[in-house]
Design an enzyme around this catalytic site. Structure first.
Site, PDB file in Angstrom:
ATOM      1  CD  GLU A   1      48.078  30.183  39.235  1.00 21.61           C
ATOM      2  OE1 GLU A   1      49.284  30.687  38.788  1.00 21.61           O
ATOM      3  OE2 GLU A   1      47.197  30.315  38.558  1.00 21.61           O
ATOM      4  CG  HIS A   2      46.684  33.546  41.789  1.00 18.59           C
ATOM      5  ND1 HIS A   2      46.309  33.230  40.333  1.00 18.59           N
ATOM      6  CD2 HIS A   2      47.614  34.060  41.458  1.00 18.59           C
ATOM      7  CE1 HIS A   2      47.351  33.280  39.821  1.00 18.59           C
ATOM      8  NE2 HIS A   2      48.283  33.780  40.382  1.00 18.59           N
TER       9      HIS A   2
ATOM     10  CD  GLN B   1      44.592  36.403  37.783  1.00 18.56           C
ATOM     11  OE1 GLN B   1      45.375  35.498  37.335  1.00 18.56           O
ATOM     12  NE2 GLN B   1      44.800  37.531  37.599  1.00 18.56           N
TER      13      GLN B   1
END
Length: 436
Positions: A316-317, A248
């Site tokens: 977010e993740h 990411q």
């Protein structure tokens, strides 16, 4: 209190003044000059000024025909996964009508917006998967018209992205990017009819354009930069953790990558693996600064503290690499999406598994989830009073409640029904109804 093996400053949720001003100027230009402004802006920012930005059907067919068969097959498979999950979401939303009291019917319906704009980023990377997430989901929701925009990449047509937009069901495909694309979708031009809602991720300028245009047009959410937070205990594989953090971080130099672990040795091993892996990554010019400036490793006493600290980040993740990853479902509330267990990874969600990858960032998970079928639907209500006696009681109640708030006009709407159907006197009028 967590022990910090690696620290980083928090990501600011505010937009730099220079970005706000640039975006405002572009929107004003598109608002005033329409297509002419769009063409000049596209030439300036993307070196792209074709005769028309919309691709004709035969152009789309030619572009798709040039995409390798395996790529097309993979796009179809990923879109089938996204479509299947979106269809389950749509079936979970039920219209209903209920008789709340004798003669009083109340109902709810979910109506898709008439037209949606899908923004599929390009720039350095062709984000093919964003076509699945925005266009497929809109079509499953029942949106009649989807206009999709993506920028050229270094003056070239992003063929795989165009193929994904076409296969997803886009009704209009435009090779147009940046703030000018978002503004054109929202405001309309001579050649692009405006939409009711815009969805899709983008850079800081695209996000700010959505923010400034919200109200004139609906938006899904403000997303970016990409974030990952991993919760790991001593059973996690430090090499896997390091690889997943970097997966990411490569999104951009401002992408936070955070590890919260109950094991100090694991945290130290992850840092060592990251430093070893970074020089070999083709995307190290993004992943390296992201890890250097926004990477964090925190050691906590136990998983209860790990979940609490993770909720504070509201990332977010959130990837859970623990012995019992499903505990997170009951222990956490602030996240865009959860990825449970070593066999799962955030990259699956980004690209192929079927859940939507347009998710809240910058602590937006405290108050919203990500893009889903429901974002393209307007939940509306309706009312019907069938029994005169019910209208009499409601009219009397409405009159009393409205006068408490000094809304005499509202009160009189109730009064006339209590008078017409119940014979009540109208103190403020000599009007009379003949009773049947």
């Amino acid at each position: 209190m967590p022990i910090h093996l690696k620290t980083a400053p928090p990501v600011s949720a505010s937009t730099p003044a220079g970005v706000r001003e640039t975006v405002a100027a572009i929107i004003a230009d598109v608002r005033q000059r329409g297509d002419q402004a769009v063409r000049e802006l596209s030439a300036r920012f993307d070196s792209w000024s074709p005769d028309r930005f919309r691709l004709a059907p035969d152009e789309v067919d030619r572009i798709v025909a040039g995409v390798p068969a395996q790529v097309l097959d993979d796009i179809r498979t990923a879109q089938a996964n996204v479509r299947a999950f979106a269809e389950h979401q749509r079936r979970s939303l039920h219209d209903f009508e209920v008789e709340t009291s004798p003669g009083v019917r109340l109902g709810q319906r979910s109506i898709p917006v008439a037209a949606a704009g899908a923004y599929i980023p390009g720039g350095r990377y062709p984000l093919v998967a964003s076509a699945h997430m925005t266009i497929v989901t809109a079509k499953v929701a029942g949106v009649e018209r989807v206009a999709a925009c993506t920028p050229p990449i270094r003056g070239q047509v992003p063929a795989a992205t165009v193929a994904a937009m076409h296969l997803a069901g886009a009704d209009e495909i435009y090779l147009l990017g940046g703030v000018q694309a978002v503004a054109a979708l929202a405001l309309g031009t001579e050649t692009l009819a405006p939409v009711a809602m815009i969805s899709g991720p983008g850079n800081a300028y695209v996000a700010e354009a959505k923010r400034q245009l919200f109200g004139e047009v609906g938006i899904d959410l403000l997303a970016g930069p990409t974030e990952i937070l991993i919760i790991a205990d001593d059973a996690a594989d430090p090499f896997v953790v390091a690889v997943d953090l970097l997966s990411q971080a490569e999104h951009g130099p401002d992408s936070p990558a955070i590890l919260i672990t109950t094991s100090r040795p694991l945290g130290e091993q992850v840092i060592a693996h990251v430093e070893q892996l970074l020089p070999t990554m083709p995307t190290r010019d993004f992943a390296g600064p992201a890890w250097r400036d926004h990477g964090q490793v925190l050691v906590v006493a136990d998983l209860a503290e790990a979940y609490a600290v993770a909720d504070g980040f509201a990332c977010e993740h959130v990837q859970v690499l623990t012995r019992e990853p499903r505990q997170a479902l009951d222990r956490m509330r602030n996240y865009g999406a959860l990825f449970l267990g070593e066999a799962t990874c955030v990259s699956y969600g980004d690209k192929v598994i079927g859940t939507n990858h347009t998710l809240p960032t910058r602590q937006g998970a405290r108050y919203t989830g990500g893009l889903w079928v429901g974002r393209y639907l307007k939940t509306v209500t309706y009312q019907e009073v069938l029994e005169p006696a019910a209208s009499v009681e409601l009219g009397r109640l409405c009159g009393r409640a409205s006068r408490v708030e000094l809304f005499e006009g509202h009160a009189r709407s109730g009064d006339v029904r209590a008078a017409k159907y119940g014979g009540d006197e109208l103190a403020w009028s000599d009007h009379r109804w003949t009773r049947p």
